[in-house]
Design an enzyme around this catalytic site. Sequence first.
Site, short mmCIF file in Angstrom:
data_model
loop_
_atom_site.label_atom_id
_atom_site.label_comp_id
_atom_site.label_asym_id
_atom_site.label_seq_id
_atom_site.Cartn_x
_atom_site.Cartn_y
_atom_site.Cartn_z
CE1 TYR C 145 3.70 8.09 -2.54
CE2 TYR C 145 3.44 10.43 -2.94
CZ TYR C 145 3.04 9.14 -3.15
OH TYR C 145 1.96 8.90 -3.99
CE LYS C 173 1.04 6.88 -0.38
NZ LYS C 173 0.34 7.84 -1.24
CB VAL C 217 -1.22 6.69 2.47
CG1 VAL C 217 -1.59 8.02 1.85
CG2 VAL C 217 -0.39 6.92 3.73
#
Lengths: 316, 316, 316, 316
Positions: C145, C173, C217
Amino acid sequence: MSGLMSTDLFRQPLRGIIPPVITPLSDRDTLDRAALERVLEHMLAGGVKGLFVLGTTGEGPSLSYRLRREVIEMACKVVNHRVPVLVGITDTAFVESVSVAKAAADAGAEAVVLAPPYYLPEGQPELRDYLDHLLPELPLPLFLYNMPSLTKVSYEFDIVKWAMQQPRIVGMKDSSGNMGYFNRLLELRSQRPDWTMVTGPEELLAETVLLGGHGGVNGGANVFPKLYVNLHAAAEAGDLKRTRELHSLVIALASRLYSIGRHSSAVIKGIKCAASCLGLAGDFMAEPFRRFREPERKIVQAAVAELQAALGPLAK
Amino acid sequence: MSGLMSTDLFRQPLRGIIPPVITPLSDRDTLDRAALERVLEHMLAGGVKGLFVLGTTGEGPSLSYRLRREVIEMACKVVNHRVPVLVGITDTAFVESVSVAKAAADAGAEAVVLAPPYYLPEGQPELRDYLDHLLPELPLPLFLYNMPSLTKVSYEFDIVKWAMQQPRIVGMKDSSGNMGYFNRLLELRSQRPDWTMVTGPEELLAETVLLGGHGGVNGGANVFPKLYVNLHAAAEAGDLKRTRELHSLVIALASRLYSIGRHSSAVIKGIKCAASCLGLAGDFMAEPFRRFREPERKIVQAAVAELQAALGPLAK
Amino acid sequence: MSGLMSTDLFRQPLRGIIPPVITPLSDRDTLDRAALERVLEHMLAGGVKGLFVLGTTGEGPSLSYRLRREVIEMACKVVNHRVPVLVGITDTAFVESVSVAKAAADAGAEAVVLAPPYYLPEGQPELRDYLDHLLPELPLPLFLYNMPSLTKVSYEFDIVKWAMQQPRIVGMKDSSGNMGYFNRLLELRSQRPDWTMVTGPEELLAETVLLGGHGGVNGGANVFPKLYVNLHAAAEAGDLKRTRELHSLVIALASRLYSIGRHSSAVIKGIKCAASCLGLAGDFMAEPFRRFREPERKIVQAAVAELQAALGPLAK
Amino acid sequence: MSGLMSTDLFRQPLRGIIPPVITPLSDRDTLDRAALERVLEHMLAGGVKGLFVLGTTGEGPSLSYRLRREVIEMACKVVNHRVPVLVGITDTAFVESVSVAKAAADAGAEAVVLAPPYYLPEGQPELRDYLDHLLPELPLPLFLYNMPSLTKVSYEFDIVKWAMQQPRIVGMKDSSGNMGYFNRLLELRSQRPDWTMVTGPEELLAETVLLGGHGGVNGGANVFPKLYVNLHAAAEAGDLKRTRELHSLVIALASRLYSIGRHSSAVIKGIKCAASCLGLAGDFMAEPFRRFREPERKIVQAAVAELQAALGPLAK
């Protein structure tokens, strides 16, 4: 003190207050010559030991090159070597820095002051090469001006050590506000006993001088030069009690005058507005900045009155 | 000095050196208890006036909650109220901060220390509400810890003025390095005579105390506590000559030990490595950090030897 | 789709919308279980392809560890493997990240998601060692992330190339907002065909998918999941006209809902407030944040009504 | 296309590639006029739709004002209205910006381009006043240039909305890299159908045009103009397959040429070095920057050769 020779002048560190001179303007490209003379005489009467024109406080980067030259000539003429005149030559273009430096020498200034080029940030090796190429082109001794919040680039430790080996570079004004950095550089004094280390932020003047620094380039000295001159003297003499008293007054001044509005030009606006309240000079600012409006001006006016009361004879 | 009552303890500012205690580790989740005891006794013998566990230098955020509790218990047991133990409770989660604060109270600590929650930055009004909600949950007096470079959020001027009106908040450790901010806050002393103002960066200890601050939370005191204790004493006594001498030694130490490697954990690594060179504690660091490797360790070793020579009896 | 095996699950990139799930709270340490169920079913009905709990939008770092476990268990139970559940394990302490990861595996989650430790910034070599030490301790596949504005540290290009060689790391992400970085990483797809690249900021969903990224996301999908699911489908199908239409609606939503107030928590506040206007969940936020007050809520309410009108059937 | 009238020229958005032209130098204050002509003809042959001189890539701020005028005159003479010439007038001094704008008009340029003054950061209301005062002084239409990483100040959303109401401001080059911002501004097209929105970073050209933006001011087009011109055409035509192919090549170019060295001038150095490898122009850079040395040049040379092979006819 007339007929100063630059080569002799900086054989000792420059001790004391060297205010960054505001530039009084009638409009965006017109110097208020009478006001500039008043401001300069006001500071000289207050006991300053040098005068720095065309710095950040002097709105140097906002002024046309024609106007910069007029400021240099006027300041040198008025000061007439009573104290050294230092001229800001910071620029993004090498050639323009040299050109302003030559104008400074022609007008009789004693030194030039240079922050790193500030558009696209350069690396430290590039900054060193830049200084190395610039030095032979400069007709006057050079002070470094460390101002990373505005230039993006700092004179990092290694480059200052290199600069200390260049006889034509004679000192530094540090406006980083980073006393860790300042203190570390101060420890190098023994390697270069004539090197001047002065601080920009006036909140740091007391500690700078108590720990061996030489003085301050403090904007508030445009308005109340005696406050700063006396604080410098007290700290230099090791008079801790008096230092703390005057330091408190400087903090009060900075708290009251420099935090009006959200923008980073608030310090200059506060100084120009206070100078205007005292009748020293108008508060017009060159674009993209603008003077305080009435509500802010009233706050400054009240603060100036209170400071005058608190300062007593130091307010003259 | 045993059986200190927290309520009495902070009726006067806490003056002196309050080191941020390193956390000796055998591995990522195992406290080296013997080493922690050695380090604590070393600092107590050096004359420190408080001990701060689980701060930045103590790698607080890198440790499991279980291990944090073990550190608190061990430190309180070893120190046994000879000086106040302050416990870092900074966390992104309100509930976890309260939980660590309760563990601190149960173990007999004297105060807790809190920097702002540091994942998503909150606004100043939110930070004030947060403190307002937290205070009634805390069983111990609270010191604010200003550390904007790591928490993104500063305790800005207005929130500190508000905090000074809360009797349960008793002072601040400022690690911003911004002496302008520190000096401005110091001017508020008269409003709250028991409020403690101490500085984090050791390069700023001398000036902090010369101008009226109370002391330092200085990592180097894990290694050479007497240096910092004596510098504090000299500055407090207004002995400028001695202050400058010891200040120079602190600068030398910081220059030599804290600038190895490019990462911001360099200060902790330097302290842990120096402590290891002196046989006080191992230098293992919890992930994501790692101890210095052999080449860096050799630099530290040489620096420690030189500092020992320069410090003489202050190195003990 | 029940009984997903994590090892099989990520043999193909995860394509589609994987919303970062908000955490409905009754107070600072009480999960609103009914509301969480409602929100999850709302998104599943909208066609999302995964659900990410305890991320930034889920206020993960503000929640007690007890509450984080409750969220994980509840989400896994409700979702029951209809789509993969991804669990945020970002923490400053290695041991606590592992502990949450184990709770995720025990509850039946499909993967964990990790941003770099975010108190003291680590160097890239340290970050790589950290991942290298962490991977064997994790019972589930890992998504990186990238969120440098909050963690200070980025997964720089070289570390992602290294991560692509670790079979247990299955994707990223990216919430940097830096499409130059994203596009450069996307070019590495051929080296790791199963690697998932999804974007955080919903303003970037359209271009991400048009140029070969796998999905988003996106926090707004808590409120209007069909909008994002349909935009993803249009872009994946190369339907530029429909992509532009839906992209405009996403931009309108983001402009209206995420820019109320000056603080960086504005996005989460906007989403929670909009969810509350729709009766999905209350808008209480864990300290140090607080829900919008009445004036801001009215702005959100008006925006939600307008968006419902503009979205038509996509608003259900 | 000769005899363009500025007033007519920008009645439609300027679509296509408008390269920021490098400034070939023989030394720090000497223009390599033949090389500038070669570079301009190379881009015109490649199908560019405008040419932007004295931008960041053109080292505008590093050049003397004399040299800037020479560049303007030479470029206008060579281009001779075949496409519009846009001239950078960004400056810290209002008066100097006006002066360069007048030189641009005198030479026959079609528009000027302005980033915010970049020494001391101004507030948004000040920036608006600044534009408001500047517009009547400018003899040519104005493009805004958003470049916050270098100017510190962004043209924030509200000021762009204001600018869209000024007929003399005709568009924006956004080099922020923030596609969220870009996309939000693009949604305002309907309010000002003639407004041009072009992107700086070439990694963002594909997505910009796919979602309705008009083109790119991409430095790589100095070297391989056809690559960018064809990518623009493919994206404008909605040919996703071809867009992705050419986008991959642009990413490959940017990855190979713009990330050599640690400094932010790496992009310009990479472009100048590649242009030099192709025999278009020398790679001398004005201080404080310096050309790549031999090892870096070899990397560029290899990359250029590979790119030529990959580009085939697009490399001409």
